[in-house]
Design a protein around this motif. Structure first.
Motif, PDB file in Angstrom:
ATOM      1  N   TYR A 120      21.953 -23.226 -22.210  1.00 19.32           N
ATOM      2  CA  TYR A 120      22.563 -24.542 -22.112  1.00 19.32           C
ATOM      3  C   TYR A 120      24.349 -24.327 -22.461  1.00 19.32           C
ATOM      4  N   ARG A 175      23.479 -23.325 -17.398  1.00 25.30           N
ATOM      5  CA  ARG A 175      22.757 -24.681 -17.566  1.00 25.30           C
ATOM      6  C   ARG A 175      22.381 -25.150 -16.074  1.00 25.30           C
ATOM      7  N   TYR A 209      17.157 -30.907 -23.771  1.00 23.45           N
ATOM      8  CA  TYR A 209      17.164 -29.958 -22.675  1.00 23.45           C
ATOM      9  C   TYR A 209      16.117 -28.933 -23.179  1.00 23.45           C
TER      10      TYR A 209
END
Lengths: 198, 761
Positions: free
Chosen positions: B386, B392, B157
């Motif tokens: 995250y 997120r 990510y």
């Protein structure tokens, strides 16, 4: 007369750009008509009821048939409970165009890829090529570009040189160098002097 | 024929468009203000010529019809292109946002929701899972649960977010530096008459579209609404350059740009009427009634185009459309007004902090590392965002989830209420229920997300990437509103015998809708930061699809504007205009001081006298020296130095061009030639060189005020007529000049701001 042709040429290039945009739109409309079989569905979400757990039902069905009785199959409850069960279910008709999504993402990725390639060419490859073609001495920067590792740093040198010859290829290069000079000016006012767009 | 800066060897007349356009008399220099009155009179002349010629032949009549319809054609094209670009942006953002978490194996161009669309394996509990969509940990190390999978997903990510942000800032830096920022402050300034060449160009359009997708997908706390207005205005500029009616007249072009801005907001929010009102209230400077109807047409065409591309399925235009109709109660106005106060306070806090940070970026070494700054902020955002599921996901999805009401079918944590298994109510009339464990978890996660978003948006807005402000403000407000709404809901459920609840909230009834509180909170925060009024309410009610909630939205918007105005009069866009020193004379500023024109005019006492031209006693060389030694934009022309009676006003740029033209083309013009502005040449001795007549560049009707005119009136004249300078006379004699810059400096001085911050003319 020359101005007329020049204006027509400019008009032509701009019209072709707008035609590109419109053709994308038309493609979208056409793809709407030739819809994928799987692009239409009726989705029913049924929560837990008595002993049955919750379940999601999908079926490819037209909008007028999109309700619990047509979609929920096999019906997990019997007889009189069906009405109570169906009352709690929520059915929605959804459609999408998978062709549009595919075409858009691929066009976007190709434009992004082309821009990245051009950026790599301008920042890395072109200075190396120019150094090899014109020799080291011609790349002496002017005073306010000392230590300037920006792209297009030698734009005005090339501009000064290319004014002497006037053929088609050189005119294209001249236009490109003029664009680079504009971008360099913009970069100076935005990034260096923080005059616009702080 | 065009004169090139270089040898014309007669080759390639077709390639003339590649040459530099010759700056002719009547165009403006970069970073200067246009002359509204001259543009208007030129347009009237053009229209009169076409009308008079249309009576001559059928062809001329058809040409006049085409000229009249060209405005509508431009609007149609703008709507089509703006809608198409918005659809492309929405689809690409949808896909790239999910790319950070995983990829679809059957077809890589599908986002998570699209990938699982045809799957039959989705269950009621795990609505997001389907076998075709693989997270990165599943692809790389073949594990989907566990600590190592979590860490790998986390790392991927962050890497994807950094990659997107780095690509975006590099593209902006290399190809189009004007593509950064929101765009709305600069467009406001351009629409008030300022020229920024290249700001609405084709490269800026391309780069802004491409990098907008990248930065929104990277998870940064910014939105795409402001940049979409910029993109739509670029489209407007592009199409208006195809028609000479608009390309040659800067005043008419700004009418097209106002309509294009309306189309931009229309596709950003799916709100055509709100878009027109936004353009009228926030962006445009002069908004004639003809523009109102045309803007509406452009906004409708854009919305219709977006609808047919259908990026969100179900022909929705925006991700957070809601369509519930549960009523609200009068007692709920109290928490709505509280949300309004919160919105106003947050707006003030955000504007002050963001301007302080942007000023630091402008003046200290922080501004020398734009790429590094973007990368650091992206890394911090990704690392903190995250772990919390509410940060997120993309901000639009968050707002959509917060706006939605909880039926029995929602599976999110926010809807984890304790359900009564014997309840037999239909789906949209679920009574209030006690909160389950999931709701309490969601509450503290939302609180953390709220604090994070408030802090990180201050540092994100204003970086050298396209960044908008609407979505983060709405997210902050929606989170606060939803928390308040859940609080009120639980209070009403557990204490339904209190006096305030007894009348309207009986047990077993659906009283409180937390989703409505989220909407009201979003409207309050957006209003607090941008100070929009009518356009905000109209946009919000077009988003909700109903008129039921107008009163709560208005209550919150009005409260937040009052609270925010108590601390400072400027919205975020006016604050950025002041920070950059643009010459923007705001119509909302009131000038209430009692100064006179003589206090503001130049030259002041002790300054060198006014540089003037005389009507027939200066030579070409004198004028050239005067132009070289000073940098004024224009010079008043008087009869003679003794009697300083005013004749007219000459612009610097036109003087330079006319003298250059004359030296190159006219016979006998030398440095000693007399320059005259009268109809007939003056009496000259026998062998003096040929005089130069420059009457055609003289403006014979400059605006004048007397020295005792109150500044209130002068400011009003500047605003209403769009003047650049105004001459001050007494008894017919020229005393001095007031320019727009002087007016702005004076207003800044009166408001105790720094008058030296006004930079441009």
């Amino acid at each position: 007369m020359a101005a007329l042709w020049g204006g027509l040429f400019r008009l032509g290039s701009m019209l072709s750009l707008s035609c590109l945009a419109l053709s994308v739109l038309l493609l979208v409309q056409l793809s709407d008509a030739a819809k994928n079989f799987e692009d239409v569905r009726c989705k029913c979400i049924c929560p837990p009821y008595k002993d049955n757990s919750g379940h999601i039902y999908n079926k490819n069905i037209s909008q007028k048939d999109c309700d619990c009785l047509h979609v929920v199959d096999p019906m997990p409850v019997l007889g009189p409970d069906v009405e109570a069960y169906c009352l709690r279910c929520e059915c929605k008709y959804e459609e999408r165009s998978s062709v549009t999504i595919k075409v858009t993402i691929i066009i976007y990725l190709s434009i992004l890829g082309l821009l990245l390639l051009y950026m790599v060419y301008l920042t890395l490859v072109e200075p190396i090529l120019k150094r090899r073609l014109f020799g080291h001495s011609q790349l002496i920067q002017s005073d306010d570009d000392v230590g300037d590792h920006q792209p297009f740093a030698n734009a005005h040198d090339v501009l000064a040189r290319s004014r002497s010859r006037a053929n088609v290829l050189n005119k294209v290069e001249y236009a490109q160098q003029r664009w680079k000079l504009q971008v360099q000016e913009q970069r100076k006012s935005v990034f260096d002097r923080h005059v616009v767009l702080s | 024929s065009m004169v090139n800066a270089g040898a014309m060897s007669g080759s390639g007349n077709l390639m003339d468009f590649l040459d530099e356009p010759f700056p002719d008399v009547g165009t403006y220099e970069d970073f200067h203000t246009i002359d509204w009155l001259r543009e208007k009179s030129r347009d009237t002349d053009r229209h009169r010529k076409i009308t008079s010629k249309s009576k001559e032949s059928i062809w001329e009549f058809i040409k006049s019809l085409l000229d009249a319809w060209s405005g509508w054609v431009v609007m149609l094209l703008i709507g089509l292109l703006a809608g198409t670009l918005a659809g492309v942006i929405d689809l690409a953002v949808d896909w790239m946002t999910d790319l950070k978490e995983g990829v679809c194996l059957s077809a890589f161009w599908y986002s998570h929701e699209q990938c699982c669309w045809t799957s039959n394996e989705t269950t009621f509990e795990d609505r997001d899972k389907c076998p075709l969509w693989k997270k990165w940990s599943e692809l790389l190390v073949n594990q989907s649960e566990g600590a190592s999978a979590y860490i790998l997903n986390y790392l991927m990510y962050i890497l994807w977010a950094l990659l997107f942000a780095f690509l975006a800032v590099s593209l902006v830096r290399v190809f189009a530096p004007y593509a950064c920022g929101s765009g709305i402050p600069e467009i406001k300034t351009i629409l008030s008459g300022f020229i920024i060449r290249g700001y609405l160009g084709k490269w800026t359009l391309l780069i802004k579209t491409v990098t907008l997708v990248l930065v929104v997908s990277s998870g940064l706390s910014l939105g795409k609404e402001g940049p979409l207005v910029h993109v739509a205005c670029c489209c407007g500029n592009f199409f208006s350059s195809l028609f000479s009616k608009y390309s040659k007249n800067e005043g008419k072009r700004r009418e097209v740009l106002s309509a294009a801005a309306a189309a931009g907001v229309s596709v950003a929010f799916g709100a055509p009427i709100g878009g027109v009102l936004f353009s009228l209230e926030e962006v445009s400077y002069y908004f004639p009634l003809k523009t109102l109807w045309r803007s509406f047409f452009a906004a409708l065409v854009a919305a219709f185009t977006l609808r047919s591309i259908n990026p969100f399925g179900n022909s929705r235009l925006v991700l957070f459309y809601v369509e519930y109709h549960t009523p609200w109660y009068m007692a709920e106005l109290f928490p709505f007004i509280l949300l309004g106060v919160f919105g106003g306070l947050w707006g003030t806090l955000f504007i002050r902090c963001n301007i302080a940070w942007c000023r630091r970026r402008k003046t200290t070494k922080l501004g020398k590392y734009p790429v590094l700054e973007v990368i650091v902020v992206t890394a911090v955002t990704a690392i903190i965002a995250y772990p919390n599921p509410y940060t997120r996901q993309s901000t639009s999805e968050l707002i959509s989830e917060l706006f939605n009401d909880c039926g029995a079918l929602e599976s999110s944590q926010l809807c984890d209420y304790v359900n009564d298994p014997n309840m037999t109510r239909p789906v949209d009339d679920i009574p209030d229920r006690p909160a389950g464990v999931g709701v309490y978890t969601a509450m503290w996660q939302l609180a953390l997300a709220l604090v994070f978003k408030i802090v990180i948006t201050i540092f994100t807005f204003g970086m050298k990437i396209p960044s908008g402000l609407f979505i983060p403000s709405m997210a902050v407000g929606a989170m606060a509103g939803r928390m308040v709404g859940i609080g009120v809901e639980q209070l009403a459920y557990h204490h339904h015998d209190w006096i305030i609840f007894r009348n309207w909230c009986r047990p077993g009834a659906d009283c409180v809708t937390p989703g409505l509180y989220a909407m009201v909170g979003a409207a309050a925060c957006l209003g607090g930061v941008t100070r929009m009024t009518v356009s905000l309410v109209v946009i919000m009610f077009e988003l909700t699809g109903g008129l039921e909630y107008i009163v709560p939205l208005m209550a919150a918007a009005v409260t937040s504007k009052w609270v925010a105005d108590a601390f400072g009069k400027e919205g975020i866009y006016e604050a950025h205009i002041h920070l950059n020193g643009y010459p923007f004379l705001d119509v909302k500023d009131e000038f209430t001081h009692r100064t006179l024109a003589t206090d503001v005019m130049r030259p002041r006492r002790g300054e060198p006298p006014l540089s003037v031209l005389t009507q027939d006693s200066m030579t070409v060389e004198d004028v050239e020296t005067l132009i070289k030694e000073t940098d004024y934009n224009g010079f008043p022309v008087v009869v003679s130095r003794d009697s300083e009676r005013l004749i007219g006003f000459a612009q610097r740029r036109e003087l330079i061009l006319a003298i250059k033209n004359a030296r190159q083309r006219q016979e006998g013009i030398v440095s000693n030639s007399i320059m005259y502005f009268t109809e007939e040449p003056p009496e000259l001795p026998a062998n003096s060189p040929h005089p130069l007549k420059l009457r055609r560049i003289l403006n014979l009707s400059p605006f004048t005020v007397t020295d005792h005119t109150p500044m209130e009136t002068v400011v009003d004249i500047f605003r209403k007529l769009g003047l650049r300078q105004c001459l001050v006379t007494r008894s017919g004699r020229l005393l001095g000049i007031i320019t727009k810059k002087d007016v702005l400096r004076h207003m800044a001085q009166m408001a105790n701001q720094d008058p030296e911050s006004i930079m441009f003319n």
